[in-house]
Design a protein around this motif. Structure first.
Motif, mmCIF file in Angstrom:
data_model
loop_
_atom_site.group_PDB
_atom_site.id
_atom_site.type_symbol
_atom_site.label_atom_id
_atom_site.label_comp_id
_atom_site.label_asym_id
_atom_site.label_seq_id
_atom_site.Cartn_x
_atom_site.Cartn_y
_atom_site.Cartn_z
ATOM 1 N N THR A 195 0.838 -1.181 0.000
ATOM 2 C CA THR A 195 0.000 0.000 0.000
ATOM 3 C C THR A 195 0.874 1.233 0.000
ATOM 4 N N GLU A 196 0.687 2.109 -0.969
ATOM 5 C CA GLU A 196 1.459 3.343 -1.029
ATOM 6 C C GLU A 196 0.740 4.384 -0.192
ATOM 7 N N VAL A 197 1.192 4.526 1.081
ATOM 8 C CA VAL A 197 0.515 5.421 2.009
ATOM 9 C C VAL A 197 0.745 6.863 1.621
ATOM 10 N N SER A 198 1.957 7.206 1.247
ATOM 11 C CA SER A 198 2.283 8.547 0.794
ATOM 12 C C SER A 198 3.277 8.409 -0.340
ATOM 13 N N ALA A 199 2.829 8.685 -1.535
ATOM 14 C CA ALA A 199 3.684 8.505 -2.701
ATOM 15 C C ALA A 199 4.922 9.365 -2.625
ATOM 16 N N ALA A 200 4.813 10.503 -1.939
ATOM 17 C CA ALA A 200 5.946 11.418 -1.891
ATOM 18 C C ALA A 200 7.018 10.972 -0.918
ATOM 19 N N SER A 201 6.637 10.239 0.138
ATOM 20 C CA SER A 201 7.630 10.016 1.187
ATOM 21 C C SER A 201 7.670 8.622 1.776
ATOM 22 N N MET A 202 6.641 7.778 1.543
ATOM 23 C CA MET A 202 6.618 6.526 2.289
ATOM 24 C C MET A 202 5.975 5.414 1.488
ATOM 25 N N ARG A 203 6.673 4.319 1.325
ATOM 26 C CA ARG A 203 6.113 3.112 0.737
ATOM 27 C C ARG A 203 6.392 1.956 1.688
ATOM 28 N N LYS A 204 5.321 1.439 2.285
ATOM 29 C CA LYS A 204 5.450 0.383 3.280
ATOM 30 C C LYS A 204 4.333 -0.638 3.093
ATOM 31 N N LEU A 205 4.541 -1.820 3.625
ATOM 32 C CA LEU A 205 3.514 -2.857 3.628
ATOM 33 C C LEU A 205 2.575 -2.609 4.805
ATOM 34 N N LEU A 206 1.478 -1.913 4.544
ATOM 35 C CA LEU A 206 0.560 -1.498 5.591
ATOM 36 C C LEU A 206 -0.873 -1.666 5.141
ATOM 37 N N ASN A 207 -1.766 -1.731 6.121
ATOM 38 C CA ASN A 207 -3.179 -1.500 5.885
ATOM 39 C C ASN A 207 -3.449 -0.069 6.349
ATOM 40 N N ASP A 208 -3.906 0.083 7.569
ATOM 41 C CA ASP A 208 -4.074 1.402 8.162
ATOM 42 C C ASP A 208 -2.876 1.656 9.081
ATOM 43 N N PRO A 209 -2.140 2.769 8.907
ATOM 44 C CA PRO A 209 -0.994 3.038 9.791
ATOM 45 C C PRO A 209 -1.345 2.993 11.276
ATOM 46 N N ALA A 210 -2.569 3.302 11.622
ATOM 47 C CA ALA A 210 -2.971 3.288 13.030
ATOM 48 C C ALA A 210 -3.017 1.876 13.603
ATOM 49 N N ARG A 228 29.118 -1.821 26.610
ATOM 50 C CA ARG A 228 29.062 -0.475 26.052
ATOM 51 C C ARG A 228 28.717 -0.572 24.571
ATOM 52 N N SER A 229 28.012 0.463 24.062
ATOM 53 C CA SER A 229 27.550 0.450 22.677
ATOM 54 C C SER A 229 27.744 1.806 22.012
ATOM 55 N N PHE A 230 27.783 1.771 20.673
ATOM 56 C CA PHE A 230 27.876 3.001 19.869
ATOM 57 C C PHE A 230 27.255 2.701 18.508
ATOM 58 N N GLY A 231 26.370 3.595 18.028
ATOM 59 C CA GLY A 231 25.683 3.359 16.764
ATOM 60 C C GLY A 231 25.875 4.473 15.758
ATOM 61 N N ILE A 232 25.714 4.124 14.476
ATOM 62 C CA ILE A 232 25.803 5.097 13.397
ATOM 63 C C ILE A 232 24.607 4.917 12.464
ATOM 64 N N ALA A 233 24.255 5.998 11.755
ATOM 65 C CA ALA A 233 23.174 5.940 10.779
ATOM 66 C C ALA A 233 23.670 6.415 9.427
ATOM 67 N N LEU A 234 23.287 5.673 8.388
ATOM 68 C CA LEU A 234 23.579 6.067 7.012
ATOM 69 C C LEU A 234 22.332 6.634 6.335
ATOM 70 N N SER A 235 21.179 6.502 7.016
ATOM 71 C CA SER A 235 19.940 7.082 6.527
ATOM 72 C C SER A 235 19.021 7.293 7.709
ATOM 73 N N SER A 236 17.928 8.008 7.492
ATOM 74 C CA SER A 236 16.903 8.148 8.512
ATOM 75 C C SER A 236 15.901 7.009 8.359
ATOM 76 N N CYS A 237 14.799 7.091 9.091
ATOM 77 C CA CYS A 237 13.700 6.132 8.955
ATOM 78 C C CYS A 237 12.393 6.902 8.990
ATOM 79 N N THR A 238 11.326 6.242 8.542
ATOM 80 C CA THR A 238 10.019 6.894 8.415
ATOM 81 C C THR A 238 8.983 6.181 9.270
ATOM 82 N N PRO A 239 8.584 6.738 10.414
ATOM 83 C CA PRO A 239 7.515 6.144 11.204
ATOM 84 C C PRO A 239 6.209 6.136 10.411
ATOM 85 N N PRO A 240 5.462 5.042 10.435
ATOM 86 C CA PRO A 240 4.246 4.949 9.614
ATOM 87 C C PRO A 240 3.245 6.066 9.859
#
Length: 341
Positions: free
Chosen positions: A3-18, A195-207
Motif C-alpha cells: 500500500t502506497e501510504v504517501s507517494a511522496a515520502s513513504m512506501r510500506k507494507l501497511l493497511n491502516d498506519p494506526a 558499552r555500545s555506539f551506533g551510526i546511521a547512514l539514513s533516517s527512517c520513516t515512522p508509519p
C-alpha cells in the motif's frame, strides 16, 4: 499487497498506519504460536507456558519499530513477556502491570527497562501497582550507549544494544532457577560490563508520520545515533567500513576499559543494512578488538534491535567472565534467538 501510504515520502507494507502495531503482533503470534501468545486486549506477548511456577519472570518493553526487540525475544531462556507500545512510543503502565500479573510464578518479576524517560516512568508506576498487589518486582536499568550523555529521550545514557545481551543472559539465569536477587544482580552485571555506539547512514520513516525523522545528505553519516532516530554526537563524511568501525570501537573500549581479555562482540543492523555489510563490518570490529588485546570468544551479528528501515549499525562489546559466557551459551527458544534446543 503493498500500500502506497504517501507517494511522496513513504512506501510500506501497511493497511491502516494506526493498526500497524496490533496487526504485526497478531502476525508474530500466528507465526510463532509454539513459543508465544498475544493478548490483544492487554496488548502484551507472553510465553505459552506462562506463568512458570517458582521461576523468576522477566519482562521488558518499549516502543515498537525496534523488531525483533522485544517480542521476538519472548520464550524459554529469555523473556517471559513483552509490552510493545506504539511505534517509538513507550507502552503504558496498564500493559506492564497486565504482563507482570500474567507471568508472575510466585518468585518475583524483573522489569528490564531501557533508559528512556517514558519507559522509566511507566515501568516505575507499574512496579508500584504490582507491589500493591503483592508481587515483588526488581527493576534493572539498561544504559550502555557511550555516544551521548543526555538525548531528546533520556536523562543519562540511552539503553541500546546491551538490552539484547542482558535479556538473554538474565533469562538463562532465571531459567536455571536462580532467585530474584541473583537474576537481578546478573542483569546489572551485564549492563555494567557492556558499552555500545551506533551510526546511521539514513533516517527512517515512522508509519504515522509519513516522512523521515531527519535529513541525512548523501555521503554523510550520523555518528552516535539512538534507536529512535535521535541525532548523535556529530555528523561527518561517510568513510570506509574500516574507518567507521574505528569510530565505534574506540569510544566503546575507551569507556569500558575491560580488565579481562574475553569479550562478546555484537554487530547489530539498524533495520536497513544487509548482512553482507554487517559481516564485513564485524570483520573490521574483530580485528580492532584483537589489536587491543581482546579475544571475541562469543559474537552476535544481525539485526536484533532496529530503527524501522534505518540504514546503519551499532557495535556492543560485553566483557565476559565464566558465568556470563556459560549463561550466554545456555539454551534459548524464541522467535529471534534459538540455540541448544
Amino acid at each position: 499487497m503493498a500500500t502506497e501510504v504517501s507517494a511522496a515520502s513513504m512506501r510500506k507494507l501497511l493497511n491502516d498506519p494506526a493498526d500497524v502495531v496490533k496487526e504485526s503482533l497478531a502476525g508474530l503470534a500466528a507465526a510463532h504460536a509454539r513459543v508465544l501468545r498475544y493478548d490483544a486486549e492487554a496488548q502484551i506477548l507472553t510465553r505459552t507456558d506462562a506463568p512458570v511456577s517458582g521461576k523468576v519472570a522477566l519482562i521488558s518493553g518499549g516502543g515498537s519499530g525496534h523488531e525483533p526487540l522485544h517480542g521476538g525475544f519472548v520464550g524459554k531462556g529469555m523473556l517471559d513477556a513483552a509490552c510493545p507500545g506504539e511505534v517509538f512510543t513507550s507502552p503504558v503502565p496498564d500493559q506492564m502491570l497486565a504482563a507482570t500479573k500474567a507471568v508472575d510464578g510466585g518468585a518475583g518479576v524483573i522489569h528490564i527497562v531501557k533508559n528512556y524517560t517514558g519507559d522509566v516512568m511507566n515501568f516505575k508506576l507499574a512496579a508500584e501497582d504490582a507491589a500493591d498487589e503483592g508481587i515483588h518486582v526488581e527493576s534493572v536499568l539498561v544504559d550502555d550507549d557511550v555516544a551521548v550523555q543526555d538525548s531528546l529521550y533520556t536523562a543519562g545514557r540511552r539503553g541500546v544494544g546491551a538490552t539484547v545481551l542482558l535479556e538473554k543472559i538474565a533469562g538463562a539465569s532465571a531459567e536455571r532457577g536462580d532467585d530474584l536477587s541473583t537474576v537481578a544482580a546478573i542483569a546489572r552485571r551485564v549492563n555494567e560490563r557492556a558499552r555500545s555506539f551506533g551510526i546511521a547512514l539514513s533516517s527512517c520513516t515512522p508509519p504515522a508520520a509519513g516522512r523521515p525523522i531527519f535529513d541525512l545528505p548523501v555521503g554523510e553519516v550520523e555518528l552516535g545515533i539512538g534507536i529512535h532516530g535521535e541525532p548523535g554526537r556529530r555528523r561527518g563524511p561517510l568513510g570506509t567500513a574500516r574507518e567507521l568501525a574505528r569510530e565505534m570501537v574506540e569510544p566503546v573500549l575507551s569507556d569500558l576499559k575491560p580488565g579481562g581479555s574475553r569479550v562478546l562482540a555484537f554487530v547489530n543492523g539498524m533495520g536497513g543494512t544487509p548482512e553482507l555489510e554487517l559481516y564485513l563490518l564485524y570483520h573490521e570490529v574483530d580485528k580492532l578488538l584483537r589489536a587491543a588485546g581482546l579475544e571475541p570468544t562469543r559474537n552476535l551479528v544481525g539485526s536484533y534491535i532496529t530503527s524501522l528501515e534505518m540504514a546503519g549499525a551499532s557495535v556492543t562489546v560485553l566483557e565476559l567472565d565464566d558465568e556470563l559466557e556459560s549463561l550466554w551459551d545456555a539454551p534459548v527458544d524464541t522467535p529471534a534467538l534459538r540455540w541448544g534446543v
